[in-house]
Design a protein around this motif. Structure first.
Motif, short mmCIF file in Angstrom:
data_model
loop_
_atom_site.label_atom_id
_atom_site.label_comp_id
_atom_site.label_asym_id
_atom_site.label_seq_id
_atom_site.Cartn_x
_atom_site.Cartn_y
_atom_site.Cartn_z
N MET A 63 4.29 12.77 -6.63
CA MET A 63 4.42 11.36 -7.00
C MET A 63 5.86 10.85 -6.83
N MET A 89 -4.37 10.54 -0.86
CA MET A 89 -3.92 9.29 -0.24
C MET A 89 -2.66 8.78 -0.95
N HIS A 90 -1.71 8.28 -0.17
CA HIS A 90 -0.54 7.61 -0.75
C HIS A 90 -0.25 6.37 0.08
N GLU A 91 0.56 5.48 -0.47
CA GLU A 91 0.95 4.32 0.31
C GLU A 91 2.36 3.89 -0.05
N CYS A 145 4.07 3.25 -4.60
CA CYS A 145 2.73 3.65 -4.18
C CYS A 145 1.75 3.05 -5.18
N VAL A 147 -1.62 3.40 -5.17
CA VAL A 147 -2.87 4.14 -5.38
C VAL A 147 -2.99 4.27 -6.90
N HIS A 150 -0.57 6.22 -9.53
CA HIS A 150 0.63 6.77 -8.91
C HIS A 150 1.90 6.00 -9.32
N MET A 155 5.85 6.78 -9.10
CA MET A 155 5.99 6.73 -7.65
C MET A 155 6.49 5.34 -7.23
CU LIG Z 1 0.80 7.86 -4.17
#
Ligand SMILES: [Cu+2]
Length: 168
Positions: A63, A89-91, A145, A147, A150, A155
């Motif tokens: 994270m 999944m991360h963004e 992030c 998600v 997160h 994050m």
């Molecule tokens: Cu993430």
């Protein structure tokens, strides 16, 4: 005669762009999309042809983003090469803290919500995506992030954009 030809060319370009938008090749769609002229508080979409700096960002299941902070100069067009080295999944989403917080809340309510803006990159495990962003305003911004869970897990990281002549 010339006019008819021009109209034909434009409509062809429009429809081929449209066809891309419904394809499942995300990258092809990104290429086909014209550069957005929308000016956000933290800048605007950058032209890939005028990138002045490329920055690699890694996202992991701990994270955290690597690097954990970024600094740019006003006017820089930055290409972010965003890698997900985790298993989920991360963004990476650029924004002001206020915007990121509001967006994170929205994601909690609608976890399946999907959208694609020039200031975000959704990256599947093991994949790499890019963002090209022009920093047109000096100030304190963030990348987070969104998600679900997160952002709350920490994050999120700061981006400082230095004004012309401003010292580090
Ligand atoms: Cu993430």
């Amino acid at each position: 005669m010339f006019r008819t030809l021009l109209v034909t060319v434009i409509s062809t370009a429009y429809f081929s762009g449209h066809a891309f938008a419904h394809g499942d090749a995300k990258n092809a769609r990104k290429l086909a999309k014209p550069i957005s002229t929308e000016e956000k508080e933290f800048g605007r979409e950058g032209d890939p042809k005028s990138v002045s700096r490329t920055v690699k960002v890694d996202m992991s299941d701990s994270m955290r983003f690597m690097p954990g902070s970024l600094e740019f100069r006003l006017g820089e067009t930055v290409k972010f090469v965003v890698r997900n080295s985790g298993k989920t999944m991360h963004e990476m989403v650029l924004g002001t803290m206020q915007e990121l917080k509001a967006h994170a809340e929205l994601m909690k309510k609608h976890p399946t919500m999907e959208h694609d803006e020039p200031y975000m990159a959704h990256v599947a495990p093991g994949k790499t995506e890019t963002i090209v962003w022009k920093f047109t305003k000096a100030g304190q911004f963030y990348y987070g992030c969104l998600v679900p869970g997160h952002f709350e897990a920490g994050m999120v990281a700061p981006i400082r954009v230095l004004d012309k002549g401003e010292k580090k």
